[in-house]
Structures are given as C-alpha cells and as structure tokens.
Enzyme design. Structure first.
Site, PDB file in Angstrom:
ATOM      1  N   HIS A  51       0.818  -1.216   0.000  1.00 57.05           N
ATOM      2  CA  HIS A  51       0.000   0.000   0.000  1.00 57.05           C
ATOM      3  C   HIS A  51       0.849   1.262   0.000  1.00 57.05           C
ATOM      4  O   HIS A  51       0.344   2.345  -0.315  1.00 57.05           O
ATOM      5  CB  HIS A  51      -0.982  -0.008   1.185  1.00 57.05           C
ATOM      6  N   ASP A  96       0.257  -7.545   1.609  1.00 62.21           N
ATOM      7  CA  ASP A  96       0.630  -6.130   1.659  1.00 62.21           C
ATOM      8  C   ASP A  96       2.143  -5.956   1.650  1.00 62.21           C
ATOM      9  O   ASP A  96       2.685  -5.124   2.380  1.00 62.21           O
ATOM     10  CB  ASP A  96       0.021  -5.446   2.881  1.00 62.21           C
ATOM     11  N   SER A 119       4.713   2.601   7.834  1.00 64.56           N
ATOM     12  CA  SER A 119       4.389   1.423   7.035  1.00 64.56           C
ATOM     13  C   SER A 119       5.546   1.023   6.130  1.00 64.56           C
ATOM     14  O   SER A 119       6.106   1.853   5.402  1.00 64.56           O
ATOM     15  CB  SER A 119       3.154   1.686   6.176  1.00 64.56           C
TER      16      SER A 119
END
Length: 333
Positions: free
Chosen positions: A56, A86, A163
């Site tokens: 993402h 992911d 992230s």
C-alpha cells in the site's frame, strides 16, 4: 528495563539500512509528491539490491524515490507486489555501500519481548519507537475480503509513514514489516516468516500465487458449538463451499439455527487439523496455508462430520483477486 545505550546501539547499527520511500503519481496534474512510507534493505550485492516495503506504500507506482539515512537519494523500481500480504519489493541498482541488508527472522517473537520500530512516521525521517511484542499470529484485514495471518502485535508506536519499515529485536533482526493502522497504542507488523516466504518469489517473478481452500468459515465459538451440537468450542466451521477442485471433499452449512437471538449456521464440516497439525482457529488455518502450502498441492484435512472424525484429501486452488462476500463474521479461505 533495557537501558538507553542498548537502543542507541541498535539505532546506530540498523538505521543505515532503513529508507524513507516517496511515491510520485503517474498523473502529471496531481502534486509531485503524493505519499510517503518506509522500507528496509533486504539484500545488497555491493552495487544493487532490493528494498522491502508495504504494497500500500507503493500503490500502483512503477518507480519510487528512496532517501537513505545519510541523505542520499535513489530511484527505485517496483519489481514485485502482493496485495494479499501487503508486501512489495523495490529494486535499486546503486544502493549506498553503507546500506547493509537486515536479517529477517523466521521464528515468531515471544510476547513480552522488547522490540523497536524504525521508519518515517508523519514524514519524520529516521525515527525509532520502542515497546514490546503484545501478541503473535494476529489476523489483519487487507480490504479485499481476505486477511493477513501471522502478524505481530506491538505497543511500539506505529503511525502513518512507518508502514513498510522494520520491527526489530534488540539484536537488529527483523521480526516484522510495520503496517500502520488507526488504533490506540496498538501496532501491527507482517511477520518475518511471511516475509521470508513471499519476498523471494516477488523478486523472482513479481507476484505470489496464494493457496485457496475455496470455502467460507467461522470459528467455532461456544455459541457455534452449542448450535451445532459439538462437545467443545474447537476448530473452524465450514459455512459455504465454492465450486472447484479444492472444494468437492468438504461440506458447508445448509441451514441456520436461532440461538439467544443470533442466527448461527449449522450442519457443515468442522475442520480440526491440516496435514497432521491441530487447527484451533482461523489464524492457525490461514498461517498453515500461506507458509506451508501452495496452489495445486494436495493436503489432508482432518474434520468432524455428523459427529464422526475423518480425513479428506483436498487439492488447493489459487486465491482469486476478488473482494469479500460482505458477510459479517464469515472469513474466506
């Protein structure tokens, strides 16, 4: 409690391997810099190598900008991505020599173990936050109807921008890839076992084929066990069975029973084991499928059907790229 010197040494040792990732949109009419995340060096042959981050973070971009701890900038090319876990891999042809690969653990960390998250939260390069492992083998939704199993829960602060960065032990070993979510003191990271399973394939082929049982399930909670006449709340109830080679040996529910105001599916198989390993929950089933199997393999499914224990041979299919079925409490495998 660990002293600050330990964290100082960890930071000095690992921060050269942590990168800030900036994504430039393909649409020239949009702002020149759209999003930011983190990543870490996975391998380095002295001239080029690969950086691991979240899918993402890179989105649909083919190129990203990477900023290293000494201020060096590089352009990276996204060579592999997997929305199911992911994860994404960025190839960099001229990695700085000081950016050494970080070792990835395959064993799960222990709850209570001290860890540190490194990355670029809120655009603040080179940030370290600390905490402990709060739990392991958690499941996280991906937004496409499936979940990521075997994730690590931590109370180390993980905010937007973290992230893709590493969750590290005090020895500098990666036990997870941070995945920022909204929460109050709760962070999650994709486990080292999943990274070790998925990333080499992403580097080699650019994508990953996920095994698929072609069923929808719900964990056998006490109320589900009671409604189905089971002696204990154990295993996973097969609710729906999709057509296909992987589904023929399993039976789903064909009715429901109202119990204490809730409508409970009844009558389906209850999965209690895979390949001679006990399965007590959805998380254990999904972890086994992802880490131990692949599409086209035949697996042994141990189950309870009409009060009898039996074993069925099931050929795994390949997970489709589709959104969820929208049913609350039902998980697709």
């Amino acid at each position: 409690m660990t002293d600050n010197k330990t964290y100082e040494r960890l930071y000095e040792k690992t921060i050269p391997s942590v990168v800030s990732i900036y994504v430039t949109p393909n649409d020239a009419s949009r702002p020149t810099r759209m999003g930011a995340g983190s990543g870490f060096v996975y391998d380095n042959d002295g001239s080029g190598g690969h950086v691991v981050t979240n899918h993402h973070v890179t989105g649909g971009a083919d190129e990203v900008e990477l900023r290293f701890s000494d201020g060096d900038w590089r352009t990276g090319h996204v060579v592999g991505r997997d929305s199911g876990t992911d994860l994404a891999v960025v190839a960099v042809t001229d990695l700085p020599t000081y950016a050494k690969p970080l070792s990835v653990a395959t064993d799960a960390p222990k709850p209570g173990q001290e860890v540190a998250a490194l990355g670029n939260p809120m655009g603040l390069d080179g940030t370290i936050t600390t905490g402990i492992v709060s739990g392991t083998n958690r499941s996280l939704p991906t937004g496409n109807g499936f979940t990521i199993p075997d994730t690590v829960q931590t109370d180390a602060a993980i905010n937007p921008g973290n992230s893709g960065g590493p969750l590290l032990t005090l020895n500098g070993e990666v036990v997870g890839v941070n995945r920022a979510r909204q929460g109050d003191g709760i962070g999650f990271a994709i486990s080292g076992a999943i990274v070790s399973r998925i990333v080499p394939t992403l580097i080699e082929s650019g994508s990953y084929r996920h095994p698929f049982l072609k069923i929808s399930t719900v964990d056998v909670s006490p109320i589900v066990a009671e409604a189905n006449g089971l002696s204990e709340p154990r295993g996973i109830l097969v609710v729906d069975v999709r057509l296909g080679p992987a589904s023929g040996a399993l039976i789903g529910c064909e009715a429901t029973r109202t119990l204490r105001g809730r409508e409970i599916p009844v009558g389906g198989d209850v999965i209690v084991g895979l390949d001679e390993k006990e399965v007590r929950s959805h998380e254990e089933l999904m972890r086994h499928l992802l880490i131990e199997t692949q599409p086209g393999e035949q697996i042994e499914v141990e189950l309870v059907r009409d009060g009898r224990k039996l074993t069925e041979q099931v050929v795994l299919g390949e997970r489709p790229k589709a959104k969820g079925n929208g049913r609350i409490g039902i998980t697709v495998e």
